[in-house]
Design a protein around this motif. Structure first.
Motif, PDB file in Angstrom:
ATOM      1  N   THR A   1     -13.525  33.524  23.686  1.00 52.47           N
ATOM      2  CA  THR A   1     -12.684  32.326  23.599  1.00 52.47           C
ATOM      3  C   THR A   1     -13.325  31.274  22.712  1.00 52.47           C
ATOM      4  OG1 THR A   1     -11.808  32.765  25.824  1.00 52.47           O
ATOM      5  CG2 THR A   1     -11.518  30.537  24.929  1.00 52.47           C
ATOM      6  N   ARG A   2     -14.635  31.075  22.880  1.00 47.32           N
ATOM      7  CA  ARG A   2     -15.337  30.094  22.051  1.00 47.32           C
ATOM      8  C   ARG A   2     -15.368  30.535  20.579  1.00 47.32           C
ATOM      9  NH1 ARG A   2     -19.569  30.278  24.555  1.00 47.32           N
ATOM     10  NH2 ARG A   2     -20.791  31.657  23.210  1.00 47.32           N
ATOM     11  N   ALA A   3     -15.639  31.820  20.356  1.00 44.63           N
ATOM     12  CA  ALA A   3     -15.682  32.323  18.979  1.00 44.63           C
ATOM     13  C   ALA A   3     -14.321  32.223  18.307  1.00 44.63           C
ATOM     14  CB  ALA A   3     -16.177  33.767  18.971  1.00 44.63           C
ATOM     15  N   ALA A   4     -13.261  32.484  19.066  1.00 50.33           N
ATOM     16  CA  ALA A   4     -11.919  32.388  18.496  1.00 50.33           C
ATOM     17  C   ALA A   4     -11.625  30.960  18.043  1.00 50.33           C
ATOM     18  CB  ALA A   4     -10.886  32.846  19.520  1.00 50.33           C
ATOM     19  N   ALA A   5     -12.024  29.981  18.856  1.00 49.55           N
ATOM     20  CA  ALA A   5     -11.808  28.581  18.485  1.00 49.55           C
ATOM     21  C   ALA A   5     -12.602  28.217  17.237  1.00 49.55           C
ATOM     22  CB  ALA A   5     -12.188  27.673  19.651  1.00 49.55           C
TER      23      ALA A   5
ATOM     24  N   LEU B   1     -11.758  38.667  13.966  1.00 48.55           N
ATOM     25  CA  LEU B   1     -11.411  38.254  12.618  1.00 48.55           C
ATOM     26  C   LEU B   1      -9.917  38.370  12.346  1.00 48.55           C
ATOM     27  CD1 LEU B   1     -14.334  39.616  10.426  1.00 48.55           C
ATOM     28  CD2 LEU B   1     -13.640  37.233  10.714  1.00 48.55           C
ATOM     29  N   ASP B   2      -9.275  39.354  12.944  1.00 49.51           N
ATOM     30  CA  ASP B   2      -7.842  39.545  12.741  1.00 49.51           C
ATOM     31  C   ASP B   2      -7.046  39.176  13.992  1.00 49.51           C
ATOM     32  OD1 ASP B   2      -8.211  40.579  10.124  1.00 49.51           O
ATOM     33  OD2 ASP B   2      -8.818  42.481  10.997  1.00 49.51           O
ATOM     34  N   LEU B   3      -7.517  38.207  14.724  1.00 51.58           N
ATOM     35  CA  LEU B   3      -6.856  37.795  15.958  1.00 51.58           C
ATOM     36  C   LEU B   3      -5.466  37.233  15.656  1.00 51.58           C
ATOM     37  CD1 LEU B   3      -7.831  37.707  18.958  1.00 51.58           C
ATOM     38  CD2 LEU B   3      -8.257  35.266  18.613  1.00 51.58           C
ATOM     39  N   PRO B   4      -4.447  37.627  16.419  1.00 51.46           N
ATOM     40  CA  PRO B   4      -3.091  37.103  16.177  1.00 51.46           C
ATOM     41  C   PRO B   4      -3.045  35.599  16.373  1.00 51.46           C
ATOM     42  CG  PRO B   4      -3.039  39.024  17.633  1.00 51.46           C
ATOM     43  CD  PRO B   4      -4.469  38.625  17.502  1.00 51.46           C
TER      44      PRO B   4
ATOM     45  N   ILE C   1      -7.722  39.153  23.376  1.00 52.20           N
ATOM     46  CA  ILE C   1      -8.994  38.778  24.009  1.00 52.20           C
ATOM     47  C   ILE C   1      -9.200  39.565  25.299  1.00 52.20           C
ATOM     48  CG2 ILE C   1     -10.177  36.884  25.198  1.00 52.20           C
ATOM     49  CD1 ILE C   1      -9.129  34.995  23.089  1.00 52.20           C
ATOM     50  N   LYS C   2      -8.129  39.777  26.041  1.00 47.41           N
ATOM     51  CA  LYS C   2      -8.222  40.561  27.274  1.00 47.41           C
ATOM     52  C   LYS C   2      -8.638  41.997  26.973  1.00 47.41           C
ATOM     53  CE  LYS C   2      -5.529  41.991  31.333  1.00 47.41           C
ATOM     54  NZ  LYS C   2      -4.194  41.892  31.998  1.00 47.41           N
ATOM     55  N   ASP C   3      -8.030  42.598  25.942  1.00 52.58           N
ATOM     56  CA  ASP C   3      -8.380  43.968  25.573  1.00 52.58           C
ATOM     57  C   ASP C   3      -9.835  44.058  25.106  1.00 52.58           C
ATOM     58  OD1 ASP C   3      -5.843  44.780  26.183  1.00 52.58           O
ATOM     59  OD2 ASP C   3      -5.124  44.783  24.101  1.00 52.58           O
ATOM     60  N   ALA C   4     -10.266  43.090  24.286  1.00 47.77           N
ATOM     61  CA  ALA C   4     -11.643  43.095  23.798  1.00 47.77           C
ATOM     62  C   ALA C   4     -12.629  42.919  24.947  1.00 47.77           C
ATOM     63  CB  ALA C   4     -11.827  42.001  22.752  1.00 47.77           C
ATOM     64  N   THR C   5     -12.279  42.064  25.892  1.00 46.29           N
ATOM     65  CA  THR C   5     -13.145  41.853  27.050  1.00 46.29           C
ATOM     66  C   THR C   5     -13.309  43.148  27.841  1.00 46.29           C
ATOM     67  OG1 THR C   5     -12.487  39.528  27.234  1.00 46.29           O
ATOM     68  CG2 THR C   5     -13.443  40.553  29.187  1.00 46.29           C
TER      69      THR C   5
ATOM     70  N   ALA D   1      -8.698  27.689   9.206  1.00 46.49           N
ATOM     71  CA  ALA D   1      -7.710  26.625   8.953  1.00 46.49           C
ATOM     72  C   ALA D   1      -6.482  27.168   8.219  1.00 46.49           C
ATOM     73  CB  ALA D   1      -8.356  25.487   8.145  1.00 46.49           C
ATOM     74  N   GLY D   2      -6.034  28.353   8.633  1.00 42.80           N
ATOM     75  CA  GLY D   2      -4.843  28.931   8.049  1.00 42.80           C
ATOM     76  C   GLY D   2      -5.051  29.636   6.719  1.00 42.80           C
ATOM     77  N   ARG D   3      -6.289  29.726   6.259  1.00 45.25           N
ATOM     78  CA  ARG D   3      -6.556  30.360   4.962  1.00 45.25           C
ATOM     79  C   ARG D   3      -6.681  31.879   5.106  1.00 45.25           C
ATOM     80  NH1 ARG D   3     -11.838  27.573   3.035  1.00 45.25           N
ATOM     81  NH2 ARG D   3     -12.305  27.782   5.256  1.00 45.25           N
ATOM     82  N   PRO D   4      -6.368  32.610   4.052  1.00 44.36           N
ATOM     83  CA  PRO D   4      -6.498  34.072   4.109  1.00 44.36           C
ATOM     84  C   PRO D   4      -7.959  34.496   4.081  1.00 44.36           C
ATOM     85  CG  PRO D   4      -5.907  33.389   1.897  1.00 44.36           C
ATOM     86  CD  PRO D   4      -5.834  32.148   2.759  1.00 44.36           C
ATOM     87  N   VAL D   5      -8.230  35.640   4.663  1.00 48.71           N
ATOM     88  CA  VAL D   5      -9.567  36.234   4.637  1.00 48.71           C
ATOM     89  C   VAL D   5      -9.507  37.475   3.755  1.00 48.71           C
ATOM     90  CG1 VAL D   5     -11.439  37.258   5.974  1.00 48.71           C
ATOM     91  CG2 VAL D   5     -10.095  35.383   6.947  1.00 48.71           C
ATOM     92  N   HIS D   6     -10.365  37.521   2.749  1.00 53.36           N
ATOM     93  CA  HIS D   6     -10.386  38.656   1.828  1.00 53.36           C
ATOM     94  C   HIS D   6     -11.510  39.593   2.236  1.00 53.36           C
ATOM     95  CE1 HIS D   6     -10.103  40.941  -1.866  1.00 53.36           C
ATOM     96  NE2 HIS D   6     -11.407  40.797  -2.039  1.00 53.36           N
ATOM     97  N   TYR D   7     -11.145  40.830   2.554  1.00 53.33           N
ATOM     98  CA  TYR D   7     -12.134  41.836   2.944  1.00 53.33           C
ATOM     99  C   TYR D   7     -12.448  42.723   1.749  1.00 53.33           C
ATOM    100  CZ  TYR D   7     -10.831  40.491   7.682  1.00 53.33           C
ATOM    101  OH  TYR D   7     -10.585  39.780   8.821  1.00 53.33           O
TER     102      TYR D   7
END
Length: 236
Positions: free
Chosen positions: A71-75, A36-39, A49-53, A82-88
């Motif tokens: 990789t698929r989930a990130a895409a 969710l907070d992927l750079p 992704i490497k660290d998570a793997t 689409a560049g929008r903020p995520v509110h937690y």
């Protein structure tokens, strides 16, 4: 509040996203929830992704499959955000869940319940969910005090009584919004909550007063749900 904002909540079993632009819910398993907070930058993303793997492989998961899933989930998340903020929504102590009240509603509550239910049905039928949420926020600004548990029980009982006269669907979304609106019309404020659970995944809507979830049927709804979007007073 931005009508395009994504609302999210995390739990041990994964994460859930509500897209206010479309009203769509998305459930993420624990692996995908780590993204969710992927750079945004490619090098940092590849490292994440490497660290998570590596973390999931250490638990016995197949690293090739984990890497492909990430990789698929990130895409998919990129397309969704689409560049929008995520509110937690900040995590808080779990509320007390109250069962359905058998109280007989007062005449005043019956009258406002009919109006609240009619408005809720109209809004949810005619408006996108983002506009429904805006209407709920406007109702929360009406003069009044936070409702107490007994008052909230009375509002719910009145809404359910009014719902028996409606030939269509009055499920959790319609019912909870009607309670929120009806309470606001009588100078009481209920917190309207949209949330989700996992295993099995399901979305739900409810109202709270004094950190009590009001009027749940213990036989057909399992808790806890993760609150993702709230409207109105938290009542402590």
């Amino acid at each position: 509040m931005s009508s395009s904002r994504l609302h999210a909540a995390r739990g041990p079993a994964g994460a859930a996203l509500l897209d206010l632009a479309t009203g769509r819910w998305t459930a993420l398993d624990p692996i995908a929830a780590t993204l969710l907070d992927l750079p945004a930058a490619a090098p940092e993303r590849a490292a994440a992704i490497k660290d998570a793997t590596a973390r999931w492989a250490a638990t016995g998961a197949d690293p090739d499959r984990v890497r492909a899933d990430l990789t698929r989930a990130a895409a998919e998340l990129d397309r969704l955000r689409a560049g929008r903020p995520v509110h937690y929504l900040p995590a808080g102590p779990p509320p007390t869940v109250r069962s359905v009240s058998t109280a007989r509603p007062a005449l005043r509550d019956r009258a406002t319940a009919g109006i609240g239910l009619a408005c809720a049905l109209l809004f949810l039928t005619a408006l996108p969910i983002r506009h429904v949420v805006t209407a709920a926020h406007l109702a929360a600004r009406l003069p009044g005090r936070p409702a107490r548990v007994q008052g909230a029980d009375a509002v719910l009982a009145a809404v359910r009584s009014a719902g028996t006269w409606w030939p269509g669907r009055v499920a959790c979304l319609e019912e909870s919004l009607a309670c929120h609106l009806a309470a606001a019309l009588t100078g009481r404020r209920l917190q309207w909550v949209l949330g989700a659970r996992f295993a099995p995944h399901a979305a739900h809507a409810w109202v709270e007063a004094d950190r009590h979830v009001i009027g749940q049927d213990e036989h057909d709804r399992l808790w806890p749900y993760l609150p993702i979007l709230t409207v109105g007073d938290s009542n402590g």
